[in-house]
Write a protein that holds these residues in place. Structure first.
Motif, mmCIF file in Angstrom:
data_model
loop_
_atom_site.group_PDB
_atom_site.id
_atom_site.type_symbol
_atom_site.label_atom_id
_atom_site.label_comp_id
_atom_site.label_asym_id
_atom_site.label_seq_id
_atom_site.Cartn_x
_atom_site.Cartn_y
_atom_site.Cartn_z
ATOM 1 N N PRO A 127 0.837 -1.206 0.000
ATOM 2 C CA PRO A 127 0.000 0.000 0.000
ATOM 3 C C PRO A 127 0.871 1.254 0.000
ATOM 4 O O PRO A 127 1.901 1.314 0.680
ATOM 5 C CB PRO A 127 -0.803 -0.118 1.301
ATOM 6 C CG PRO A 127 -0.791 -1.573 1.632
ATOM 7 C CD PRO A 127 0.542 -2.086 1.141
ATOM 8 N N VAL A 128 0.451 2.231 -0.743
ATOM 9 C CA VAL A 128 1.251 3.447 -0.892
ATOM 10 C C VAL A 128 1.504 4.115 0.450
ATOM 11 O O VAL A 128 2.608 4.622 0.704
ATOM 12 C CB VAL A 128 0.541 4.419 -1.860
ATOM 13 C CG1 VAL A 128 1.250 5.763 -1.903
ATOM 14 C CG2 VAL A 128 0.482 3.823 -3.256
ATOM 15 N N ARG A 129 0.525 4.095 1.322
ATOM 16 C CA ARG A 129 0.665 4.807 2.600
ATOM 17 C C ARG A 129 1.739 4.199 3.495
ATOM 18 O O ARG A 129 2.206 4.845 4.441
ATOM 19 C CB ARG A 129 -0.672 4.840 3.333
ATOM 20 C CG ARG A 129 -1.180 3.484 3.769
ATOM 21 C CD ARG A 129 -2.495 3.588 4.502
ATOM 22 N NE ARG A 129 -2.978 2.281 4.940
ATOM 23 C CZ ARG A 129 -4.093 2.091 5.635
ATOM 24 N NH1 ARG A 129 -4.823 3.142 5.984
ATOM 25 N NH2 ARG A 129 -4.464 0.886 5.985
ATOM 26 N N THR A 130 2.150 2.960 3.219
ATOM 27 C CA THR A 130 3.177 2.312 4.046
ATOM 28 C C THR A 130 4.589 2.548 3.512
ATOM 29 O O THR A 130 5.555 2.122 4.141
ATOM 30 C CB THR A 130 2.931 0.798 4.116
ATOM 31 O OG1 THR A 130 3.149 0.210 2.821
ATOM 32 C CG2 THR A 130 1.513 0.493 4.573
ATOM 33 N N LEU A 131 4.709 3.201 2.378
ATOM 34 C CA LEU A 131 6.011 3.348 1.740
ATOM 35 C C LEU A 131 6.820 4.482 2.352
ATOM 36 O O LEU A 131 6.271 5.505 2.782
ATOM 37 C CB LEU A 131 5.837 3.604 0.233
ATOM 38 C CG LEU A 131 5.147 2.505 -0.570
ATOM 39 C CD1 LEU A 131 5.022 2.934 -2.018
ATOM 40 C CD2 LEU A 131 5.900 1.184 -0.448
ATOM 41 N N SER A 132 8.123 4.316 2.345
ATOM 42 C CA SER A 132 9.028 5.384 2.767
ATOM 43 C C SER A 132 9.068 6.469 1.695
ATOM 44 O O SER A 132 8.583 6.292 0.573
ATOM 45 C CB SER A 132 10.438 4.821 2.960
ATOM 46 O OG SER A 132 10.957 4.368 1.711
ATOM 47 N N LYS A 133 9.685 7.588 2.044
ATOM 48 C CA LYS A 133 9.820 8.679 1.079
ATOM 49 C C LYS A 133 10.545 8.212 -0.180
ATOM 50 O O LYS A 133 10.134 8.517 -1.306
ATOM 51 C CB LYS A 133 10.576 9.848 1.709
ATOM 52 C CG LYS A 133 10.928 10.986 0.737
ATOM 53 C CD LYS A 133 11.658 12.112 1.442
ATOM 54 C CE LYS A 133 12.173 13.145 0.449
ATOM 55 N NZ LYS A 133 11.115 13.747 -0.387
ATOM 56 N N GLY A 134 11.618 7.457 0.003
ATOM 57 C CA GLY A 134 12.376 6.990 -1.150
ATOM 58 C C GLY A 134 11.569 6.088 -2.053
ATOM 59 O O GLY A 134 11.641 6.201 -3.286
ATOM 60 N N ASN A 135 10.755 5.193 -1.472
ATOM 61 C CA ASN A 135 9.953 4.288 -2.291
ATOM 62 C C ASN A 135 8.800 5.016 -2.968
ATOM 63 O O ASN A 135 8.405 4.658 -4.085
ATOM 64 C CB ASN A 135 9.437 3.125 -1.442
ATOM 65 C CG ASN A 135 10.513 2.077 -1.201
ATOM 66 O OD1 ASN A 135 11.244 1.708 -2.110
ATOM 67 N ND2 ASN A 135 10.619 1.603 0.032
ATOM 68 N N LYS A 136 8.255 6.030 -2.332
ATOM 69 C CA LYS A 136 7.250 6.852 -3.011
ATOM 70 C C LYS A 136 7.879 7.594 -4.191
ATOM 71 O O LYS A 136 7.260 7.748 -5.247
ATOM 72 C CB LYS A 136 6.631 7.848 -2.027
ATOM 73 C CG LYS A 136 5.707 7.217 -1.005
ATOM 74 C CD LYS A 136 5.136 8.252 -0.043
ATOM 75 C CE LYS A 136 4.213 7.597 0.974
ATOM 76 N NZ LYS A 136 3.667 8.581 1.951
#
Length: 313
Positions: A127-136
């Motif tokens: 899920p997008v909300r669980t991603l770190s800044k780098g992964n987003k």
């Protein structure tokens, strides 16, 4: 040949504050153009105008031959855009989000998304909300590159990426250029621009203070030096460093049985290396200063009325 991007006397004011002071530049199709400068220089404001997020107070802009204010969705489908402040939230997975972007941007070649995700080590099942800044940020890059648009507008695209992924990003930029795509790249990272761009414009306080081919601009001419010498006399060290082109006198101090040297060097590094070679060099660190320091040291404040042009407009 019609420029991929053409700005003519572009200005933007927010009340009494002027963010852009009459920007004029042209980007040749199929090239990588770097836009650099310190915070507040006007880079993000310029890029947002190109995708019609904000509109100029005066002046004109044309993107792929079209005015962004009238180009609408048809123009935006021909652009891959990564904003400087990328915000992604929600319960959808990265893959579902990219599927949505595909429906907006137009056709994406089969397997293209998975190929980019593998190169950038991006897990599309989370899920997008669980991603770190780098992964987003990786997701943002995938959505910009996946439909292989004629123009990529990338605002601080490597923010949050580790060095390995930054290198992979530069590979994507080089491939885009080889495919005939145009890339407008805004960055704080001087080495990134030097590796990727064909031409560059330096912004400071809303003005272009220098522009031209990367190898014609002295963007890498300022370096910070730290050296640790052993079996050396501080006065002797000061004597051999005195003739060098340093913007401020080198700092030379004794510490235990060592001599520590700090200097900011302009120009060629060879004379410094030869000067230090007279002593036993235990450590030598050479690094570029931050971008703001480089811009202001080399080109001065943009408060002057006449910008510096080198090798281009």
């Amino acid at each position: 040949m019609t420029p991929a991007i053409e700005l003519n006397d572009l200005r933007k004011q927010y009340g009494r504050r002027t963010a852009l002071h009459g920007l004029t530049l042209s980007v040749t199709p199929g090239t990588v153009f770097g836009l650099i400068g310190p915070n507040g220089a006007g880079k993000t404001t310029t890029l947002r105008m190109l995708v019609d997020i904000i509109r100029p107070t005066s002046g004109t802009a044309r993107v792929l031959g079209t005015d962004p204010r009238t180009g609408g969705a048809a123009l935006r489908r021909r652009i891959g855009y990564v904003p400087g402040e990328l915000r992604m939230e929600g319960r959808a997975t990265g893959r579902r989000l990219l599927d949505f972007y595909t429906s907006v941007s137009g056709p994406v070649s089969p397997g293209r998304i998975d190929h980019l995700a593998e190169r950038l080590s991006c897990d599309l099942s989370r899920p997008v909300r669980t991603l770190s800044k780098g992964n987003k940020q990786k997701l943002g890059l995938i959505q910009a590159f996946m439909h292989e648009p004629p123009l990529l507008i990338l605002d601080e695209p490597t923010s949050g990426l580790d060095p390995l992924m930054q290198r992979e990003f530069l590979g994507l930029v080089h491939e885009a250029r080889q495919n005939g795509q145009t890339v407008l790249l805004s960055s704080h990272v001087l080495s990134e621009i030097q590796q990727a761009a064909d031409e560059v414009a330096v912004l400071s306080q809303g003005r272009i203070v220098a522009a031209g081919a990367v190898d014609e601009l002295r963007l890498g001419a300022v370096r910070r030096i730290r050296a640790v010498l052993t079996d050396a006399d501080p006065n002797a060290v000061r004597g051999v460093l005195a003739p060098l082109s340093t913007s401020t006198p080198p700092e030379v101090r004794a510490q235990d049985d060592r001599v520590i040297v700090h200097a900011t060097l302009e120009g060629e590094i060879d004379p410094l290396v030869k000067a230090l070679a007279r002593f036993h060099v235990a450590e030598l660190l050479i690094e570029e200063p931050d971008l703001e320091e480089s811009v202001l040291r080399l080109y001065g404040s943009a408060s002057t009325d006449t910008p510096t042009a080198m090798g281009g407009e």
